[in-house]
Design a protein around this motif. Sequence first.
Motif, mmCIF file in Angstrom:
data_model
loop_
_atom_site.group_PDB
_atom_site.id
_atom_site.type_symbol
_atom_site.label_atom_id
_atom_site.label_comp_id
_atom_site.label_asym_id
_atom_site.label_seq_id
_atom_site.Cartn_x
_atom_site.Cartn_y
_atom_site.Cartn_z
ATOM 1 N N GLU A 1 9.124 7.047 -0.051
ATOM 2 C CA GLU A 1 8.615 5.686 0.146
ATOM 3 C C GLU A 1 9.761 4.800 0.617
ATOM 4 O OE1 GLU A 1 7.272 1.907 -2.543
ATOM 5 O OE2 GLU A 1 6.541 3.869 -3.202
ATOM 6 N N VAL A 2 9.579 4.162 1.753
ATOM 7 C CA VAL A 2 10.597 3.280 2.312
ATOM 8 C C VAL A 2 10.769 2.060 1.413
ATOM 9 C CG1 VAL A 2 11.132 1.768 4.268
ATOM 10 C CG2 VAL A 2 10.206 4.061 4.672
ATOM 11 N N GLY A 3 12.012 1.641 1.205
ATOM 12 C CA GLY A 3 12.273 0.500 0.341
ATOM 13 C C GLY A 3 12.029 -0.830 1.028
ATOM 14 N N LEU A 4 12.633 -1.020 2.208
ATOM 15 C CA LEU A 4 12.536 -2.304 2.907
ATOM 16 C C LEU A 4 12.576 -2.045 4.404
ATOM 17 C CD1 LEU A 4 14.529 -5.508 1.879
ATOM 18 C CD2 LEU A 4 13.967 -5.017 4.245
ATOM 19 N N GLY A 5 11.531 -2.466 5.089
ATOM 20 C CA GLY A 5 11.493 -2.287 6.536
ATOM 21 C C GLY A 5 11.212 -0.851 6.906
ATOM 22 N N GLY B 1 0.774 -1.235 0.000
ATOM 23 C CA GLY B 1 0.000 0.000 0.000
ATOM 24 C C GLY B 1 0.804 1.282 0.000
ATOM 25 N N LYS B 2 2.117 1.180 -0.014
ATOM 26 C CA LYS B 2 2.938 2.402 0.031
ATOM 27 C C LYS B 2 2.758 3.245 -1.230
ATOM 28 C CE LYS B 2 6.840 0.139 0.662
ATOM 29 N NZ LYS B 2 6.372 -1.252 0.851
ATOM 30 N N GLY B 3 2.848 2.595 -2.387
ATOM 31 C CA GLY B 3 2.812 3.329 -3.648
ATOM 32 C C GLY B 3 1.490 4.045 -3.875
ATOM 33 N N THR B 4 0.384 3.394 -3.543
ATOM 34 C CA THR B 4 -0.919 4.019 -3.761
ATOM 35 C C THR B 4 -1.182 5.126 -2.737
ATOM 36 O OG1 THR B 4 -1.896 2.159 -2.533
ATOM 37 C CG2 THR B 4 -1.992 2.081 -4.935
ATOM 38 N N THR B 5 -0.687 4.948 -1.511
ATOM 39 C CA THR B 5 -0.804 6.014 -0.512
ATOM 40 C C THR B 5 -0.025 7.239 -0.954
ATOM 41 O OG1 THR B 5 -1.049 4.365 1.260
ATOM 42 C CG2 THR B 5 -0.432 6.600 1.919
ATOM 43 N N CYS B 6 1.195 7.026 -1.431
ATOM 44 C CA CYS B 6 2.019 8.133 -1.922
ATOM 45 C C CYS B 6 1.344 8.841 -3.094
ATOM 46 C CB CYS B 6 3.391 7.620 -2.375
ATOM 47 S SG CYS B 6 4.452 7.047 -1.033
ATOM 48 N N ALA B 7 0.757 8.077 -4.000
ATOM 49 C CA ALA B 7 0.131 8.663 -5.192
ATOM 50 C C ALA B 7 -1.069 9.527 -4.814
ATOM 51 C CB ALA B 7 -0.298 7.563 -6.153
ATOM 52 N N PHE B 8 -1.869 9.072 -3.864
ATOM 53 C CA PHE B 8 -3.031 9.868 -3.445
ATOM 54 C C PHE B 8 -2.580 11.177 -2.811
ATOM 55 C CE2 PHE B 8 -6.604 11.233 -0.901
ATOM 56 C CZ PHE B 8 -7.695 10.953 -1.712
ATOM 57 N N LEU B 9 -1.596 11.098 -1.932
ATOM 58 C CA LEU B 9 -1.069 12.310 -1.305
ATOM 59 C C LEU B 9 -0.505 13.263 -2.348
ATOM 60 C CD1 LEU B 9 0.719 10.717 1.779
ATOM 61 C CD2 LEU B 9 -1.333 12.138 1.841
ATOM 62 N N TYR C 1 9.029 -7.222 -11.534
ATOM 63 C CA TYR C 1 9.672 -7.685 -12.770
ATOM 64 C C TYR C 1 8.651 -8.318 -13.716
ATOM 65 C CZ TYR C 1 14.230 -7.072 -10.479
ATOM 66 O OH TYR C 1 15.334 -6.555 -9.847
ATOM 67 N N THR C 2 7.743 -9.097 -13.170
ATOM 68 C CA THR C 2 6.706 -9.746 -13.982
ATOM 69 C C THR C 2 5.845 -8.703 -14.673
ATOM 70 O OG1 THR C 2 6.655 -11.590 -12.421
ATOM 71 C CG2 THR C 2 4.795 -11.392 -13.921
ATOM 72 N N VAL C 3 5.374 -7.744 -13.904
ATOM 73 C CA VAL C 3 4.525 -6.684 -14.453
ATOM 74 C C VAL C 3 5.288 -5.860 -15.494
ATOM 75 C CG1 VAL C 3 3.372 -4.509 -13.874
ATOM 76 C CG2 VAL C 3 2.945 -6.557 -12.500
ATOM 77 N N ALA C 4 6.550 -5.556 -15.205
ATOM 78 C CA ALA C 4 7.340 -4.741 -16.148
ATOM 79 C C ALA C 4 7.476 -5.435 -17.490
ATOM 80 C CB ALA C 4 8.719 -4.482 -15.546
ATOM 81 N N SER D 1 10.553 3.139 -4.914
ATOM 82 C CA SER D 1 11.276 2.036 -5.563
ATOM 83 C C SER D 1 10.499 0.745 -5.309
ATOM 84 C CB SER D 1 12.697 1.915 -5.004
ATOM 85 O OG SER D 1 12.665 1.555 -3.627
ATOM 86 N N PRO D 2 10.705 -0.297 -6.133
ATOM 87 C CA PRO D 2 11.478 -0.244 -7.375
ATOM 88 C C PRO D 2 10.673 0.407 -8.486
ATOM 89 C CG PRO D 2 10.557 -2.423 -7.108
ATOM 90 C CD PRO D 2 10.158 -1.638 -5.875
ATOM 91 N N HIS D 3 11.294 0.571 -9.631
ATOM 92 C CA HIS D 3 10.583 1.094 -10.790
ATOM 93 C C HIS D 3 9.996 -0.063 -11.597
ATOM 94 C CE1 HIS D 3 14.718 0.248 -12.106
ATOM 95 N NE2 HIS D 3 14.197 -0.030 -13.280
ATOM 96 N N ILE D 4 9.120 0.264 -12.539
ATOM 97 C CA ILE D 4 8.534 -0.766 -13.392
ATOM 98 C C ILE D 4 9.242 -0.821 -14.743
ATOM 99 C CG2 ILE D 4 6.443 -1.471 -14.638
ATOM 100 C CD1 ILE D 4 4.793 -0.591 -12.308
ATOM 101 N N GLU D 5 9.376 0.319 -15.406
ATOM 102 C CA GLU D 5 9.986 0.322 -16.740
ATOM 103 C C GLU D 5 11.291 1.112 -16.808
ATOM 104 O OE1 GLU D 5 7.279 0.765 -20.144
ATOM 105 O OE2 GLU D 5 5.658 0.810 -18.696
ATOM 106 N N ARG D 6 11.323 2.314 -16.218
ATOM 107 C CA ARG D 6 12.496 3.185 -16.316
ATOM 108 C C ARG D 6 12.973 3.560 -14.918
ATOM 109 N NH1 ARG D 6 8.570 4.692 -19.162
ATOM 110 N NH2 ARG D 6 7.951 6.274 -17.622
ATOM 111 N N PHE D 7 14.286 3.581 -14.732
ATOM 112 C CA PHE D 7 14.836 3.958 -13.431
ATOM 113 C C PHE D 7 14.347 5.342 -13.014
ATOM 114 C CE2 PHE D 7 17.876 6.041 -10.694
ATOM 115 C CZ PHE D 7 18.089 5.085 -9.717
#
Length: 424
Positions: free
Chosen positions: A147-151, A60-68, A414-417, A84-90
């Motif tokens: 957005e925190v990456g891990l932990g 839920g981090k990415g969608t929370t960030c996007a709404f804000l 990676y799968t989605v990308a 992070s991570p990215h889907i298509e471009r760094f």
Amino acid sequence: MSKMIKGHSERSNLTEWLSYLENLHSVEIDLGLKRIAAVAKNLSIAFPKSTVITVAGTNGKGTTCAFLENAFLARNLTCSVYSSPHIERFNERLRLNKSEVSDNALVSAFETIEAARGDISLTYYEYTTLAALLILTAEQPDVIILEVGLGGRLDATNIIDADVAVITTIDLDHQSFLGNTREAIGFEKAGIMRANQVVVVGDTNPPSSLARHATDIGAKPYFREQSFTIEQANNNTWHWRSSEYTFSALNGCQVPQDNVATAIMVLHLLADKLTLSLNSEFLNQIIAETKVAGRMEKFTLDCDVILDVGHNPQAARYLASQLQQLNYPKVHAVLGMLADKDASNTITPLLPAVSHWYVGTLNAPRGREAKNIVESTQIDAAKVNCFDNVSQAFKMAKQNAKATDLILVFGSFYTVAEIRRLLV
């Protein structure tokens, strides 16, 4: 970017720099703040003019960030998001007012970091996080969302003392780094809290480690179901309530409603500081605008295709609930996963909903072989085919799916990308 000092480097473009960074440190993930904090001090990274929000959580981090982000921009505030991570471009990892950072800005930042780090070894993630923070130090937008990456406690973003901490959800993922229980993982996520700092927790059943840590350090927590609640209403609408405000007749969301509710609490707490005018009409405008690539992202080809980066049991349970509501006659699941993910418990919630599985070997760092995924799960052998890669798996799913069916692509960024490149 004029505030940055360019240094000489044989690496002349972004691709060469990223290749260099991938091999700079001895291990891919090496949690800790000592190395990055030392280099950040050399770079004088600071945000005196910005309101900083740090967002942690299992999902839920990415969608929370996007709404804000959408809300701040709609109120004419400058806003930057680092994720992070990215889907298509760094370059997706850092955006300012919805524009992705340029190659030149990243290369300039990398050159400056290389000159400043001396003999300090940095991981790929630490180095690229520093680049983002260096660029943001020059830009000083009104709001910075990290957005925190891990932990959380030992994540590179945690060298910054944010004005508001957000913890979306707590569940099992990255156990080898964060612990094998929700209590242990909760403690790691709680590490982004600060004394006298506001923290918003969106999990409806948070581990006790979160409240305990908030008390221990003197943070100011706002917990879902205590400080704010949501109530379902008629016609797919819902109400958001706190002790002070109610926002009524909010519309259905294209991203998880729970994350929208958490984001609204953050906006509510920052309303006075940032002169934000909040009402149901405005929030419905942001709800309508907010959708995120790779999060229940829908395409229509010969049949509907949904892409979702979900890769852990909690995300899979959410996917299963969404499929139940969508009610397609048949669901064809295209799956690719990393070797360190819990394939069995991720796939189990989706078994009743999926008619056929197309499992591809993920050709990525830590990618898992398709056969190995299937052997570790309870998928009916009559319902599954294995492929050398997820593109082949998707091709077969398209051949088999009828116009009324759904193809679900999930299991990893990676799968989605890999599949998204075929659709966009």
